[in-house]
Design a protein around this motif. Structure first.
Motif, short mmCIF file in Angstrom:
data_model
loop_
_atom_site.label_atom_id
_atom_site.label_comp_id
_atom_site.label_asym_id
_atom_site.label_seq_id
_atom_site.Cartn_x
_atom_site.Cartn_y
_atom_site.Cartn_z
N GLN A 236 61.84 -67.47 -25.40
CA GLN A 236 62.50 -66.33 -26.02
C GLN A 236 63.81 -66.75 -26.67
N LEU A 349 62.89 -54.79 -15.84
CA LEU A 349 63.91 -55.51 -16.59
C LEU A 349 63.35 -56.19 -17.83
N GLN A 351 61.72 -55.18 -20.41
CA GLN A 351 61.85 -54.52 -21.70
C GLN A 351 63.10 -54.99 -22.44
N HIS A 352 64.03 -55.59 -21.70
CA HIS A 352 65.24 -56.14 -22.30
C HIS A 352 65.17 -57.66 -22.44
N GLY A 353 64.00 -58.22 -22.21
CA GLY A 353 63.84 -59.66 -22.28
C GLY A 353 63.75 -60.27 -20.88
N GLN A 356 67.46 -61.16 -17.80
CA GLN A 356 67.81 -60.40 -16.61
C GLN A 356 66.85 -60.66 -15.45
#
Length: 397
Positions: A236, A349, A351-353, A356
């Protein structure tokens, strides 16, 4: 030892962990959502727990060559069938079945290796466990070679072929008639008449066992978050082959790790080594989330790969040393439950990458470090006859 290592490479290194390097390809090409990706990981860990429990409560399974060979065939089939569909429910079922097969292969292979190597140098069994790392490295290399030239489907089929080759190498492995037990310490030359005195004189073990149980359960949660999402997290931030390359390093670092930690246990106490291994793992899990770039990603891979097998062998050896009732079984149950919880806790978590999620994994492993302090304090070094370090029959891997 070679056949057991090949079985572990097929069952765990490929069958269980190949999902990690293929996950980014499925995100990009198969439309796999982060939430479904976490659910598929959970399915595999539920299946693994079910298979481990089956091997525990139906000992005949662990002594059957038919079960071993059938599990190898079923595992290969689940890998080959993953690309045939894009149905999430079918994927879930396939990864669940793969988990059951992986667990049975693991228990049979390790029981066989422990029995055949009993009484020999401890680190030899550690090298048999190295099959897990070899399978991780080989499947990671295969996915890396294929990623730029082919599809996610071909990656699954190629890894199914790799598992088949390893299964052929393991085909001649013969399960033992009586599986090795890790709930009891190694036998000694003490007369039976002294057993009662030993049980009376030794201190109670609860003060050390329950912190150990908490630590190993936290480790199950934290390590599996990294073991599932590490490659996706690296890719990512750094598109390209670095993520797959890092996963190869995880396998290469894991290959000698069990033997290395067994060797170190001759020189330092196991609680101190467990503290060190978990502390190193915290750094390895959190590093890609805290620092970008290629170097932190590769360092993370080496630190993580070099510790996750060692943490299991050390934790289970300490549990055996304490001689609590069914200590290893309880530890394994907590660890397995942690592996199921890990992806579930990380899913909201994602959905924010993945950054986290890795920070969560590092924080949970840090909790395991803190729990180990309770094991380390005034630990009874002469609690029982020394247990064999590399003797868990139900580690992860």
């Amino acid at each position: 030892m070679g056949q057991a290592a090949a079985a572990l490479a097929a069952g765990i290194g490929v069958g269980r962990f190949v999902y990690t390097p293929i996950l980014p390809l499925m995100h990009a090409q198969a439309g796999l959502s982060a939430e479904l990706g976490a659910s598929l990981a959970t399915a595999n860990y539920i299946g693994y727990l079910a298979g481990a429990l089956a091997g525990t409560f139906v000992p005949a399974l662990v002594r059957s060559v038919i079960v071993l060979r059938g599990s190898l065939v079923v595992l290969i089939a689940t890998l080959a069938l993953m690309p045939v569909t894009r149905d999430g429910a079918v994927w879930f079922g396939l990864r669940l079945i793969a988990g059951v097969a992986s667990a049975l292969i693991f228990v049979i292979a390790v029981s066989s290796a422990l029995t055949r190597l009993r009484g020999q140098v401890q680190h030899l069994t550690g090298w048999a466990f190295g099959g897990v790392g070899a399978g991780i490295a080989l499947s990671g290399l295969l996915v890396l070679l294929l990623r730029s030239a082919t599809t996610w489907q071909a990656a699954w089929w190629s890894c199914a072929a790799l598992a088949a080759v390893l299964a052929v190498a393991a085909w001649g492995l013969t399960p033992v008639s009586q599986p090795a037990s890790t709930d009891q310490p190694a036998s000694t030359d003490q007369p039976a008449s002294t057993d009662q005195a030993v049980s009376v004189d030794r201190p109670r073990t609860r003060r050390w066992f329950w912190p150990l149980f908490g630590s190993y359960t936290f480790e199950g949660i934290g390590y599996i978050i990294a073991g599932t999402f590490l490659v996706a997290a690296i890719e990512q931030g750094i598109p390209g082959p670095v993520g797959s390359g890092a996963w190869i390093l995880v396998g290469l670092a894991a290959l000698p790790s069990s033997a290395l930690w067994a060797w170190l246990a001759h020189r330092w106490s196991r609680p101190s080594l467990l503290f060190a291994a978990l502390t190193i793992q915290v750094i390895g899990v959190a590093l890609p989330a805290l620092l970008g770039g290629v170097a932190p990603a590769l360092i993370s891979a080496v630190l993580f790969g070099g510790t996750f097998m060692g943490v299991s062998t050390l934790s289970l050896a300490i549990g055996t040393h304490l001689q609590g009732p069914r200590a290893v079984s309880l530890l394994t149950a907590g660890y397995s439950a942690g592996q199921i919880l890990g992806p579930m806790l990380a899913a909201p978590l994602l959905q924010h990458g993945y950054r986290q999620a890795l920070l969560l994994g590092g924080a949970v492993v840090l909790a395991a470090v803190l729990a180990v302090i309770g094991v380390w304090i005034r630990f009874p070094q002469v609690q029982a006859p020394p247990a064999v370090l590399s003797s868990p029959t139900r580690t992860p891997d």
